[in-house]
Design a protein around this motif. Structure first.
Motif, PDB file in Angstrom:
ATOM      1  N   LYS A 210       0.830  -1.218   0.000  1.00 28.07           N
ATOM      2  CA  LYS A 210       0.000   0.000   0.000  1.00 28.07           C
ATOM      3  C   LYS A 210       0.862   1.265   0.000  1.00 28.07           C
ATOM      4  O   LYS A 210       0.385   2.333  -0.376  1.00 28.07           O
ATOM      5  CB  LYS A 210      -0.948   0.014   1.198  1.00 28.07           C
ATOM      6  CG  LYS A 210      -2.185  -0.809   0.964  1.00 28.07           C
ATOM      7  CD  LYS A 210      -3.256  -0.476   1.971  1.00 28.07           C
ATOM      8  CE  LYS A 210      -4.573  -1.064   1.532  1.00 28.07           C
ATOM      9  NZ  LYS A 210      -5.652  -0.690   2.426  1.00 28.07           N
TER      10      LYS A 210
ATOM     11  N   TYR B  36      -6.060  -3.886  -3.836  1.00 27.61           N
ATOM     12  CA  TYR B  36      -5.197  -4.600  -2.903  1.00 27.61           C
ATOM     13  C   TYR B  36      -5.865  -5.869  -2.395  1.00 27.61           C
ATOM     14  O   TYR B  36      -7.080  -5.911  -2.214  1.00 27.61           O
ATOM     15  CB  TYR B  36      -4.858  -3.696  -1.711  1.00 27.61           C
ATOM     16  CG  TYR B  36      -4.079  -2.472  -2.112  1.00 27.61           C
ATOM     17  CD1 TYR B  36      -2.713  -2.539  -2.297  1.00 27.61           C
ATOM     18  CD2 TYR B  36      -4.721  -1.254  -2.324  1.00 27.61           C
ATOM     19  CE1 TYR B  36      -1.990  -1.415  -2.689  1.00 27.61           C
ATOM     20  CE2 TYR B  36      -4.010  -0.128  -2.706  1.00 27.61           C
ATOM     21  CZ  TYR B  36      -2.646  -0.223  -2.887  1.00 27.61           C
ATOM     22  OH  TYR B  36      -1.937   0.880  -3.274  1.00 27.61           O
TER      23      TYR B  36
ATOM     24  N   THR C 193      -1.559  -7.036   2.840  1.00 24.15           N
ATOM     25  CA  THR C 193      -0.874  -5.922   2.175  1.00 24.15           C
ATOM     26  C   THR C 193       0.582  -5.777   2.609  1.00 24.15           C
ATOM     27  O   THR C 193       1.290  -4.914   2.112  1.00 24.15           O
ATOM     28  CB  THR C 193      -1.600  -4.586   2.429  1.00 24.15           C
ATOM     29  OG1 THR C 193      -1.676  -4.363   3.833  1.00 24.15           O
ATOM     30  CG2 THR C 193      -3.001  -4.610   1.825  1.00 24.15           C
TER      31      THR C 193
ATOM     32  N   PHE D   9      -1.048  -6.601  -5.000  1.00 27.96           N
ATOM     33  CA  PHE D   9      -2.031  -5.699  -5.568  1.00 27.96           C
ATOM     34  C   PHE D   9      -2.114  -5.955  -7.062  1.00 27.96           C
ATOM     35  O   PHE D   9      -1.159  -6.401  -7.687  1.00 27.96           O
ATOM     36  CB  PHE D   9      -1.727  -4.218  -5.268  1.00 27.96           C
ATOM     37  CG  PHE D   9      -0.495  -3.671  -5.919  1.00 27.96           C
ATOM     38  CD1 PHE D   9      -0.557  -3.091  -7.181  1.00 27.96           C
ATOM     39  CD2 PHE D   9       0.726  -3.713  -5.266  1.00 27.96           C
ATOM     40  CE1 PHE D   9       0.588  -2.573  -7.781  1.00 27.96           C
ATOM     41  CE2 PHE D   9       1.861  -3.191  -5.856  1.00 27.96           C
ATOM     42  CZ  PHE D   9       1.802  -2.615  -7.115  1.00 27.96           C
TER      43      PHE D   9
END
Length: 172
Positions: free
Chosen positions: A52, A71, A75, A82
């Motif tokens: 992220k 996503y 993550t 992603f």
């Protein structure tokens, strides 16, 4: 008739030289860049280890507002991923395959459904900060491997921009 014969000979000669060059060129290509960043490896590792965060400093994500990201539930760390798409035309996926805290992160990049390449991030502490290395390894099929030597010139600048973006983001 003689002109067509000469053109044929030139064409066959060119194709032969092309195939001979491809036969001696490697099919496995590696592109690598490094940058000293004046911060500790744990900060840099966390930026790379959490997908992220990438939109903040990754060259190709931050440069294009038309890229859509989705996503996964994970993550950060192994299996974090992603998917990206642009105008419903180009798509792919980035997945973290392995991470060693404060040392390295290994990712796989998929273009469509097939594995495209593997990237590895290395974090090496030094007295001045951390040396961050981004390395991509991928295969180019014969006979297109003849274009392999130019991949460093094509991919290298985007690596430099990504590393610079990471530096700017983590040292502000």
């Amino acid at each position: 008739m003689l002109r067509a014969y000469k053109i044929g000979i030139v064409f066959i000669s060119f194709c032969s030289l092309f195939l001979i060059a491809a036969a001696i060129m490697p099919t496995k290509i590696t592109v690598q860049r490094s940058l000293l960043i004046n911060t500790n490896s744990s900060i840099l590792f966390e930026q790379v280890n959490n997908v992220k965060n990438w939109q903040q400093w990754m060259y190709w994500l931050s440069a294009d507002a038309n890229i859509n990201l989705q996503y996964s539930n994970i993550t950060s760390g192994p299996n974090a991923e992603f998917e990206w798409s642009k105008n419903n035309d180009i798509s792919g996926k980035v997945k973290i395959r392995e991470s060693v805290p404060n040392k390295s992160v290994t990712t796989e990049i998929y273009n469509g459904n097939s594995a495209f390449s593997s990237e590895k991030w290395f974090f090496e502490e030094s007295q001045e900060g951390t040396i961050v290395t981004l390395k991509r390894t991928f295969e180019i099929a014969f006979p297109f491997n003849v274009f392999g030597p130019w991949q460093d010139e094509v991919i290298g600048p985007s690596f430099e921009s990504t590393l610079q973006g990471l530096k700017t983001f983590t040292t502000r």
